[in-house]
Every structure is written in structure tokens, then in C-alpha cells.
Design a protein around this motif. Sequence first.
Motif, PDB file in Angstrom:
ATOM      1  N   GLU A 206      34.238 -21.598  33.617  1.00  0.00           N
ATOM      2  CA  GLU A 206      34.782 -22.928  33.134  1.00  0.00           C
ATOM      3  C   GLU A 206      34.445 -22.857  31.806  1.00  0.00           C
ATOM      4  OE1 GLU A 206      33.196 -25.654  37.025  1.00  0.00           O
ATOM      5  OE2 GLU A 206      31.643 -25.079  35.483  1.00  0.00           O
ATOM      6  N   TYR A 207      35.203 -23.966  31.187  1.00  0.00           N
ATOM      7  CA  TYR A 207      35.257 -24.159  29.671  1.00  0.00           C
ATOM      8  C   TYR A 207      35.685 -25.718  29.655  1.00  0.00           C
ATOM      9  CZ  TYR A 207      40.287 -24.304  30.216  1.00  0.00           C
ATOM     10  OH  TYR A 207      41.492 -24.483  30.691  1.00  0.00           O
ATOM     11  N   ASP A 208      35.484 -26.152  28.485  1.00  0.00           N
ATOM     12  CA  ASP A 208      36.134 -27.470  27.846  1.00  0.00           C
ATOM     13  C   ASP A 208      36.413 -27.334  26.584  1.00  0.00           C
ATOM     14  OD1 ASP A 208      33.860 -27.815  26.389  1.00  0.00           O
ATOM     15  OD2 ASP A 208      32.740 -29.024  27.835  1.00  0.00           O
ATOM     16  N   MET A 209      37.447 -28.314  26.092  1.00  0.00           N
ATOM     17  CA  MET A 209      37.782 -28.461  24.846  1.00  0.00           C
ATOM     18  C   MET A 209      36.619 -28.239  23.699  1.00  0.00           C
ATOM     19  SD  MET A 209      41.130 -27.718  24.596  1.00  0.00           S
ATOM     20  CE  MET A 209      40.694 -26.796  26.035  1.00  0.00           C
ATOM     21  N   GLN A 210      35.638 -29.080  23.740  1.00  0.00           N
ATOM     22  CA  GLN A 210      34.603 -29.061  22.777  1.00  0.00           C
ATOM     23  C   GLN A 210      34.056 -27.487  22.558  1.00  0.00           C
ATOM     24  OE1 GLN A 210      31.226 -31.599  23.670  1.00  0.00           O
ATOM     25  NE2 GLN A 210      30.035 -30.771  21.770  1.00  0.00           N
ATOM     26  N   GLY A 211      33.802 -26.854  23.668  1.00  0.00           N
ATOM     27  CA  GLY A 211      33.400 -25.583  23.602  1.00  0.00           C
ATOM     28  C   GLY A 211      34.362 -24.700  23.015  1.00  0.00           C
ATOM     29  N   LEU A 212      35.396 -24.616  23.403  1.00  0.00           N
ATOM     30  CA  LEU A 212      36.549 -23.605  22.464  1.00  0.00           C
ATOM     31  C   LEU A 212      36.712 -24.010  21.330  1.00  0.00           C
ATOM     32  CD1 LEU A 212      39.387 -23.372  25.389  1.00  0.00           C
ATOM     33  CD2 LEU A 212      37.375 -22.170  25.002  1.00  0.00           C
ATOM     34  N   ARG A 213      36.415 -25.343  20.668  1.00  0.00           N
ATOM     35  CA  ARG A 213      36.547 -25.897  19.605  1.00  0.00           C
ATOM     36  C   ARG A 213      35.695 -25.202  18.540  1.00  0.00           C
ATOM     37  NH1 ARG A 213      37.848 -30.781  20.287  1.00  0.00           N
ATOM     38  NH2 ARG A 213      35.653 -31.620  20.025  1.00  0.00           N
ATOM     39  N   SER A 226      37.133 -14.673  17.539  1.00  0.00           N
ATOM     40  CA  SER A 226      36.900 -15.640  18.783  1.00  0.00           C
ATOM     41  C   SER A 226      36.756 -15.179  20.112  1.00  0.00           C
ATOM     42  CB  SER A 226      37.986 -16.579  18.702  1.00  0.00           C
ATOM     43  OG  SER A 226      39.261 -15.745  18.941  1.00  0.00           O
ATOM     44  N   LEU A 227      37.298 -14.259  20.312  1.00  0.00           N
ATOM     45  CA  LEU A 227      37.436 -13.378  21.649  1.00  0.00           C
ATOM     46  C   LEU A 227      35.743 -12.781  21.741  1.00  0.00           C
ATOM     47  CD1 LEU A 227      40.879 -11.570  21.823  1.00  0.00           C
ATOM     48  CD2 LEU A 227      39.986 -13.445  23.417  1.00  0.00           C
ATOM     49  N   ASN A 228      35.327 -12.120  20.742  1.00  0.00           N
ATOM     50  CA  ASN A 228      34.098 -11.690  20.847  1.00  0.00           C
ATOM     51  C   ASN A 228      33.121 -12.577  21.042  1.00  0.00           C
ATOM     52  OD1 ASN A 228      34.694  -8.889  20.549  1.00  0.00           O
ATOM     53  ND2 ASN A 228      34.607  -9.076  18.203  1.00  0.00           N
ATOM     54  N   PHE A 229      33.019 -14.018  20.491  1.00  0.00           N
ATOM     55  CA  PHE A 229      32.136 -15.023  20.544  1.00  0.00           C
ATOM     56  C   PHE A 229      32.331 -15.501  21.925  1.00  0.00           C
ATOM     57  CE2 PHE A 229      32.370 -15.917  15.882  1.00  0.00           C
ATOM     58  CZ  PHE A 229      31.220 -15.204  15.653  1.00  0.00           C
ATOM     59  N   LEU A 230      33.519 -15.671  22.505  1.00  0.00           N
ATOM     60  CA  LEU A 230      33.758 -16.000  23.819  1.00  0.00           C
ATOM     61  C   LEU A 230      32.979 -15.198  24.993  1.00  0.00           C
ATOM     62  CD1 LEU A 230      35.072 -17.945  25.619  1.00  0.00           C
ATOM     63  CD2 LEU A 230      36.988 -16.759  26.024  1.00  0.00           C
ATOM     64  N   GLU A 231      33.330 -13.764  24.843  1.00  0.00           N
ATOM     65  CA  GLU A 231      32.660 -12.798  25.483  1.00  0.00           C
ATOM     66  C   GLU A 231      31.236 -13.059  25.627  1.00  0.00           C
ATOM     67  OE1 GLU A 231      32.452  -7.990  26.465  1.00  0.00           O
ATOM     68  OE2 GLU A 231      33.594  -8.914  24.469  1.00  0.00           O
ATOM     69  N   GLN A 232      30.744 -13.271  24.356  1.00  0.00           N
ATOM     70  CA  GLN A 232      29.027 -13.462  24.372  1.00  0.00           C
ATOM     71  C   GLN A 232      28.614 -14.692  24.986  1.00  0.00           C
ATOM     72  OE1 GLN A 232      27.586 -13.549  20.240  1.00  0.00           O
ATOM     73  NE2 GLN A 232      25.769 -14.658  20.887  1.00  0.00           N
ATOM     74  N   VAL A 233      29.348 -15.806  24.673  1.00  0.00           N
ATOM     75  CA  VAL A 233      28.875 -16.987  25.516  1.00  0.00           C
ATOM     76  C   VAL A 233      29.179 -16.727  27.145  1.00  0.00           C
ATOM     77  CG1 VAL A 233      30.888 -18.376  25.282  1.00  0.00           C
ATOM     78  CG2 VAL A 233      28.622 -19.452  25.307  1.00  0.00           C
ATOM     79  N   LEU A 234      30.050 -16.397  27.543  1.00  0.00           N
ATOM     80  CA  LEU A 234      30.281 -16.348  29.017  1.00  0.00           C
ATOM     81  C   LEU A 234      29.359 -15.215  29.616  1.00  0.00           C
ATOM     82  CD1 LEU A 234      34.233 -16.093  29.257  1.00  0.00           C
ATOM     83  CD2 LEU A 234      32.612 -17.865  29.498  1.00  0.00           C
ATOM     84  N   ASN A 235      28.759 -13.923  28.907  1.00  0.00           N
ATOM     85  CA  ASN A 235      27.935 -13.339  29.394  1.00  0.00           C
ATOM     86  C   ASN A 235      26.487 -13.823  29.530  1.00  0.00           C
ATOM     87  OD1 ASN A 235      29.628 -11.119  29.885  1.00  0.00           O
ATOM     88  ND2 ASN A 235      29.334 -10.248  27.966  1.00  0.00           N
ATOM     89  N   SER A 236      26.405 -14.635  28.301  1.00  0.00           N
ATOM     90  CA  SER A 236      24.940 -15.192  28.244  1.00  0.00           C
ATOM     91  C   SER A 236      24.737 -16.462  29.079  1.00  0.00           C
ATOM     92  CB  SER A 236      24.571 -15.630  26.682  1.00  0.00           C
ATOM     93  OG  SER A 236      23.426 -16.048  26.467  1.00  0.00           O
ATOM     94  N   VAL A 245      27.930 -23.512  24.361  1.00  0.00           N
ATOM     95  CA  VAL A 245      28.431 -22.700  23.357  1.00  0.00           C
ATOM     96  C   VAL A 245      27.531 -23.613  22.150  1.00  0.00           C
ATOM     97  CG1 VAL A 245      30.084 -22.673  21.636  1.00  0.00           C
ATOM     98  CG2 VAL A 245      30.699 -22.657  23.997  1.00  0.00           C
ATOM     99  N   SER A 246      27.215 -24.683  22.262  1.00  0.00           N
ATOM    100  CA  SER A 246      26.370 -25.321  21.087  1.00  0.00           C
ATOM    101  C   SER A 246      24.932 -24.428  21.158  1.00  0.00           C
ATOM    102  CB  SER A 246      26.151 -26.605  21.273  1.00  0.00           C
ATOM    103  OG  SER A 246      27.332 -27.421  21.184  1.00  0.00           O
ATOM    104  N   GLU A 247      24.325 -24.326  22.450  1.00  0.00           N
ATOM    105  CA  GLU A 247      23.043 -23.543  22.410  1.00  0.00           C
ATOM    106  C   GLU A 247      23.195 -22.321  22.025  1.00  0.00           C
ATOM    107  OE1 GLU A 247      21.707 -24.457  26.392  1.00  0.00           O
ATOM    108  OE2 GLU A 247      21.624 -26.701  26.295  1.00  0.00           O
ATOM    109  N   GLU A 248      24.183 -21.508  22.446  1.00  0.00           N
ATOM    110  CA  GLU A 248      24.146 -20.033  22.257  1.00  0.00           C
ATOM    111  C   GLU A 248      24.338 -19.683  20.962  1.00  0.00           C
ATOM    112  OE1 GLU A 248      24.436 -16.026  23.094  1.00  0.00           O
ATOM    113  OE2 GLU A 248      24.021 -17.635  24.471  1.00  0.00           O
ATOM    114  N   PHE A 249      25.130 -20.639  20.164  1.00  0.00           N
ATOM    115  CA  PHE A 249      25.342 -20.110  18.777  1.00  0.00           C
ATOM    116  C   PHE A 249      24.404 -21.374  17.703  1.00  0.00           C
ATOM    117  CE2 PHE A 249      29.316 -18.685  20.602  1.00  0.00           C
ATOM    118  CZ  PHE A 249      28.805 -17.447  20.520  1.00  0.00           C
TER     119      PHE A 249
END
Length: 427
Positions: A206-213, A226-236, A245-249
Motif C-alpha cells: 500500500e502507498y499514498d501520495m503523501q508517502g511518495l511525495r 528514490s527506488l532505494n528509499f522506497l525499498e527501505q521503507v517497504l522492507n521496514s 515514510v515520515s517515521e522511517e526517515f
Amino acid sequence: MSDGDFSRKYRPYTLDGYVGNTKVKENFKRAMASGHKPQSILLTGNTGCGKTTIARIISTWYMCENPHEDGSPCGECGNCLALKDYITTGNTEMLPDVHEVDASKNSGKSDMMSMIEEASYPAYGGGWKIYIIDECHALATGGSTALLKVVEEPPENVLFIFCTTDPQKMLETLKNRCRLKFEITKPNFPELATLLAKVCKANGKEYDMQGLRIICGRSNFVIRDSLNFLEQVLNSRGNAKGESVSEEFEEVSDSLIFEFYDAYINKDYLKYMGVMYKVKTKYRFDLFLRSLESFTIRGIYILNNVNVEGMSESELKEYADIFSKFDFGDIARILSSLKRMPEGNIEANLMSFIYQKDSVESRDEENCVSGVPQLVPQESESKFRNSNMASLEKAMLSKGRESLKDQMETSGFDGVSSLFTLKKINS
């Protein structure tokens, strides 16, 4: 998946799969469809915009053994398969006719003369030879001069692709002799967000525009990052929604800034200080201020009916609702305050922001005669600010007591009042 798998797995290996630079792709396709393949191409653009990737993709249009009628590669022949691996990994072991040259390390005349001599021999596979010269602005004068003749009259079936972040430093005559010149830019938000959303869907996340932004902004719109960051947050976190995304980074979420402005508008001092404490314990005040500035600018655009990319209808409505509560004077004061907040103690400046609201509004009324604002003389500015700060401190204590009245029995006011320490500005 290990770190970096997304950036390899989802790296494009065709022009149609390449994110962004639509006009560049269209112009290149038209040039190839003409039947005469250009033998020198210049790609310029900032670091991370994808110059090397598009240079490798361009190579497939020259190396394909069974191209389509429009000149596009088949994607199935031996060369296309080897090139697909090369685009992803940079490995040229299976492609003896493709060469990548780092001009920052091999920039001299002797280096270029060796390359030119090698280029004069036929390709091992009987087709094209490709030379991708990266950071070509770093070529020494002798190296650039040596290339002039071969670029003007290249050997048959030899392509030179020049990549640079600083075309102004290139030898002008070398730059002018390139047959095609393209400026490569980073993708915009809709383009990059579409790619990230596609990756999320492919992985059932799942995702939303705020997370992708947040991911796009954090990566500075560099696709690989951006792909590396996405992979990190999806794994975590298991998803790419805004809160995750806000909490992860440790990025400030829009929801917290909505709380901030809601408290500010309603003069809810207790809620406002709650937001300040969240910032103090979870983030950094400079990061919060940066997010607050971006949020405010975005809100002002939305308030003025400017089409802001990447915003859902619900987000647009939330922004419009809260910013419609500000009049022109409010917006002017907010922008002015945001500009000054980095000066000195950001935490104290943010704390005093809500208390200044009443003070500034009162002063605006006092300094207005028949509706015409009266300017404060420059020589009186320091005294005026000191007087205002004294009044502000008094207002802060008064409003603080009023907001915390119900909390006095459990927490007491003495501990809270110590937060509001202001320094006098000397005249």
C-alpha cells in the motif's frame, strides 16, 4: 530483497520505460527513423538525472541485430539481451564493442589518441562500436583537440556519446560538432510517483501520495535513490503511506503541520505547545521549519487555484480549507515570520509565533490611521522591538496561564513558564 535490488530490478532498459524526458525520447526516435544514424551525441544535465542510463539505452538502437522498421531494438537478440544486463549492471564483458570512458580519469591527449586508434578498427561483431565518454568537460585541452577530427569525420559505424554536468567547460568547437544535443532533466513528481506507485503495486504494498511525495523530495527526484528509499521503507514498514515514510526517515508529516496551523488559527495554546513538544522529541526544529515552509508555500498556491502536481482531491480540500481561514494580512505575517525564524533559536521563535498573533494584530490596528498603515521610523526600530518583546513576554505568560488553567493542579505553571525565555535586543 537486499538493499539496492529495486534500483537494479526497475531500472529501465528501453526508451519507453525510461521515466521523464519525453521530448528527448521523441526527438531521438525521429532522428533514428530518418534512416541516417547520427554518430555523435551530447547529453547534458545535473548529476543523477539519468544521462548514463539513457546513453546505454541509446546504444541498443545501434547494436540490435534485428531492429524493427522504425529502428527500435527488438529486445530479444543476443546483443539486446547483453545490453539489458549492461544497462542494469554496467558490465561490458559480453559487449566488446561498447566502451565507457571516464574523462575525469582518462583526460589527456594520449588517452584520447589511443581511443581514436582503437575506434578505427572494425567492430568485433561486425556492427557498431559505441564510446560513452562520461564527464567529458574534464577532458584536457589536448584530449578535446584530439577528438575534433574524429567527431567531424567519424569512422564508419562508430558512435560517440558525450555526457557532462558542465557543458560550459567543454571545448566549444567539440560541443558544436556533436550532431544531436539533448538536455536531460530529472523526472517531475507525477512521472516519478507513477513509477514508485507501479513498484508498490507490483510488490503488493500500500502507498499514498503523501508517502511518495516525501520519498521523491528526499531523493531530490533521482530515480535510483528514490527506488532505494522506497525499498527501505517497504522492507521496514510494510507500506509507503505518509505516516510510515515520515517515521522511517524522520520526516515531518503533513498531519503534524495541519495540527500546528489548526492550533495557531484557533489560538489553542495548549495544543500548539503539544505540537512543539512532538517536534522537540521526534524531529529537529530546523527540519520542521523546512517542512513548514514547503507546506505553507504549497498551501498558498492551492489557495490561489494553482494546479499543484501530485495532490489528491482530499489533500487539496484539506489545504484549501485551512488556508482559506487566513486573510492577506495573515499570509504576509506568516511568510515574514518564516523568513526570520532561522535567525537565532528556532525553537523559541516557533514558540513565540502563536503569541505574536494577538500582539501583531493589535499593533496593526494601533498603527493604522483611517485605514492607512503607519510605518515605524528606522531609528526607533530597536526600541520598538524591545518594547514589543516585553509586551510579548507578558502576553505569553498571560495566555499560557489561560490555556493551562485546567492543568495547574497536576503540572503547575512554574515549570512551563521557564520555556519562554526571551532575550532583549539592544539598541
